[in-house]
Design an enzyme around this catalytic site. Sequence first.
Site, PDB file in Angstrom:
ATOM      1  N   ASP A 224       0.799  -1.233   0.000  1.00  0.00           N
ATOM      2  CA  ASP A 224       0.000   0.000   0.000  1.00  0.00           C
ATOM      3  C   ASP A 224       0.833   1.285   0.000  1.00  0.00           C
ATOM      4  O   ASP A 224       0.279   2.382  -0.012  1.00  0.00           O
ATOM      5  CB  ASP A 224      -0.955   0.005   1.213  1.00  0.00           C
ATOM      6  CG  ASP A 224      -0.211  -0.146   2.544  1.00  0.00           C
ATOM      7  OD1 ASP A 224       0.955  -0.600   2.522  1.00  0.00           O
ATOM      8  OD2 ASP A 224      -0.805   0.184   3.587  1.00  0.00           O
ATOM      9  N   GLU A 310      11.140  -3.936  12.834  1.00  0.00           N
ATOM     10  CA  GLU A 310      12.249  -3.581  11.939  1.00  0.00           C
ATOM     11  C   GLU A 310      13.591  -3.592  12.663  1.00  0.00           C
ATOM     12  O   GLU A 310      14.566  -4.165  12.171  1.00  0.00           O
ATOM     13  CB  GLU A 310      12.028  -2.195  11.313  1.00  0.00           C
ATOM     14  CG  GLU A 310      10.875  -2.132  10.318  1.00  0.00           C
ATOM     15  CD  GLU A 310       9.526  -1.808  10.960  1.00  0.00           C
ATOM     16  OE1 GLU A 310       9.420  -1.913  12.206  1.00  0.00           O
ATOM     17  OE2 GLU A 310       8.590  -1.452  10.217  1.00  0.00           O
TER      18      GLU A 310
HETATM   19  C1  UGA Z   1       3.600  -0.455   9.161  1.00  0.00           C
HETATM   20  C2  UGA Z   1       4.911  -0.775   8.457  1.00  0.00           C
HETATM   21  O1  UGA Z   1       5.080   0.110   7.374  1.00  0.00           O
HETATM   22  C3  UGA Z   1       4.876  -2.223   8.004  1.00  0.00           C
HETATM   23  O2  UGA Z   1       5.985  -2.520   7.231  1.00  0.00           O
HETATM   24  C4  UGA Z   1       4.803  -3.089   9.212  1.00  0.00           C
HETATM   25  O3  UGA Z   1       4.687  -4.430   8.849  1.00  0.00           O
HETATM   26  C5  UGA Z   1       3.565  -2.728  10.006  1.00  0.00           C
HETATM   27  O4  UGA Z   1       3.504  -1.329  10.277  1.00  0.00           O
HETATM   28  C6  UGA Z   1       3.567  -3.508  11.305  1.00  0.00           C
HETATM   29  O5  UGA Z   1       3.728  -2.904  12.363  1.00  0.00           O
HETATM   30  O6  UGA Z   1       3.480  -4.712  11.222  1.00  0.00           O
HETATM   31  P1  UGA Z   1       1.101  -0.534   8.133  1.00  0.00           P
HETATM   32  O7  UGA Z   1       0.744   0.355   7.016  1.00  0.00           O
HETATM   33  O8  UGA Z   1       0.572  -0.207   9.476  1.00  0.00           O
HETATM   34  O9  UGA Z   1       2.651  -0.688   8.164  1.00  0.00           O
HETATM   35  O10 UGA Z   1       0.763  -2.084   7.782  1.00  0.00           O
HETATM   36  P2  UGA Z   1      -0.078  -2.674   6.600  1.00  0.00           P
HETATM   37  O11 UGA Z   1       0.164  -1.918   5.381  1.00  0.00           O
HETATM   38  O12 UGA Z   1      -1.465  -2.872   7.051  1.00  0.00           O
HETATM   39  O13 UGA Z   1       0.608  -4.140   6.443  1.00  0.00           O
HETATM   40  C7  UGA Z   1       1.912  -4.312   6.000  1.00  0.00           C
HETATM   41  C8  UGA Z   1       1.937  -5.379   4.880  1.00  0.00           C
HETATM   42  O14 UGA Z   1       1.413  -6.601   5.397  1.00  0.00           O
HETATM   43  C9  UGA Z   1       1.088  -5.006   3.671  1.00  0.00           C
HETATM   44  O15 UGA Z   1       1.777  -5.333   2.510  1.00  0.00           O
HETATM   45  C10 UGA Z   1      -0.147  -5.846   3.840  1.00  0.00           C
HETATM   46  O16 UGA Z   1      -0.784  -6.223   2.636  1.00  0.00           O
HETATM   47  C11 UGA Z   1       0.355  -7.061   4.571  1.00  0.00           C
HETATM   48  N1  UGA Z   1      -0.680  -7.683   5.417  1.00  0.00           N
HETATM   49  C12 UGA Z   1      -1.479  -6.932   6.212  1.00  0.00           C
HETATM   50  C13 UGA Z   1      -0.827  -9.040   5.399  1.00  0.00           C
HETATM   51  O17 UGA Z   1      -0.101  -9.746   4.665  1.00  0.00           O
HETATM   52  N2  UGA Z   1      -1.791  -9.629   6.175  1.00  0.00           N
HETATM   53  C14 UGA Z   1      -2.633  -8.893   6.956  1.00  0.00           C
HETATM   54  O18 UGA Z   1      -3.504  -9.493   7.635  1.00  0.00           O
HETATM   55  C15 UGA Z   1      -2.463  -7.525   6.971  1.00  0.00           C
HETATM   56 MN    MN Z   2       0.809  -0.010   5.014  1.00  0.00          MN
END
Ligand code: UGA
Ligand code: MN
Length: 364
Positions: A224, A310
């Site tokens: 995203d 991270e």
């Molecule tokens: C922030 C950081 O930018 C992420 O790199 C980090 O993993 C995350 O926090 C965290 O604390 O885990 P954020 O925008 O809050 O990111 O997270 P998302 O964008 O919702 O998820 C990160 C990635 O994991 C996305 O590529 C998303 O598609 C994936 N994801 C999310 C899954 O594979 N499964 C899920 O149930 C939710």
């Molecule tokens: Mn994100």
Amino acid sequence: MNSNITHKKRSNDNAEISCSEDPENMSFFSQGLRRRKLNLCSCSSLILIIILITIIYFSEILLFGWRRGDVFCGPNLASETKLTELKNKVNFLTSILKRFGISEKEYIDEHLPKIFVVTPTHARPVQKAELTRLKNVFLHIPALHWIIVEDANGKSELVTNFLKTSSIPHTHLFKQTPVQWKINQKDPRWIKPRGVLQRNEGISWLRENISPTEKGVVYFADDDNTYSIELFKEMRYTQKISVWPVGFVGGIMVEKPLLDEKGRVRGFNANWRPDRKFPLDMASFAVNLGLLVRSTDAFFSHRSQRGFLETDFLEKLATRDDLEPKADSCTKVFVWHTQTSDPDLNREQKLKVQGKRSNLGMEV
Ligand code: UGA
Ligand code: MN
């Protein structure tokens, strides 16, 4: 003597008579005649062969030369035309590369270090739109291999179809997050880390499939965020860990490494828990491929404290001194931590209740 002369004279006067009279002379003359006949014969066969060769030669030119344009233009003119055509093509392709921001050096270099992009992704209405935004950027990057890891118990049809038409070298994997590690709908998104097992699946694939001596870099690109082409140019030659600023993260406009006068990383401007050894977002660093493949204990962990995903990972790979600042000494932003809002689908819910769907038989 006389008789001899007479004989000779007679023979000369009437060769035919002498000939019939003298068997020796007769064979001499018939041999000559035969030789002449033979000469005539070989002469005509030679002419025939020459004619044949000429016919074959011209038919070759007509058949193949015509197509090459040799018949009318002559070989020199034809190759000149071909050369001009090729030059025009090269100019055209060069202009495309320029428009897409790809330097000729990058395009020509066969030994360009490869960029492996690991993207965790999960099913939701905007999934295809997010992946399409990423694809449109990655298409501009030479020597990029996209590892897409679905948070699912199998490869979905949507992602499979998407990759089939993406024309980007890729690997399609999946790994489902167990329910206990999933966020409930009502919970804030930061309560549990996301994409953990999926990134680890990508790392394991690299360790199993890539030689530790292969040149390259690994970048963990969430589905995203917003990425610019320049970012990938910056990371390609990473020796250990390269770092750069990220927009809209940690509650501020930009989170960035701070450099000393020698251009080394001396700290970070992060507001939240600046005591972390590497107060960095996932989007702000890339790891050397060999280093990651060799460091077999480096994985992301669900057990990491909230917001420490991270830093815990990076601590297994490097020290602060190893960080390589990019993006014009960390003065430019080439990646933004954007988050797509859920689309308004309240009417679609009503349609569903009626057993209808606006996207029946259609991928959105
Ligand atoms: C922030 C950081 O930018 C992420 O790199 C980090 O993993 C995350 O926090 C965290 O604390 O885990 P954020 O925008 O809050 O990111 O997270 P998302 O964008 O919702 O998820 C990160 C990635 O994991 C996305 O590529 C998303 O598609 C994936 N994801 C999310 C899954 O594979 N499964 C899920 O149930 C939710
Ligand atoms: Mn994100």
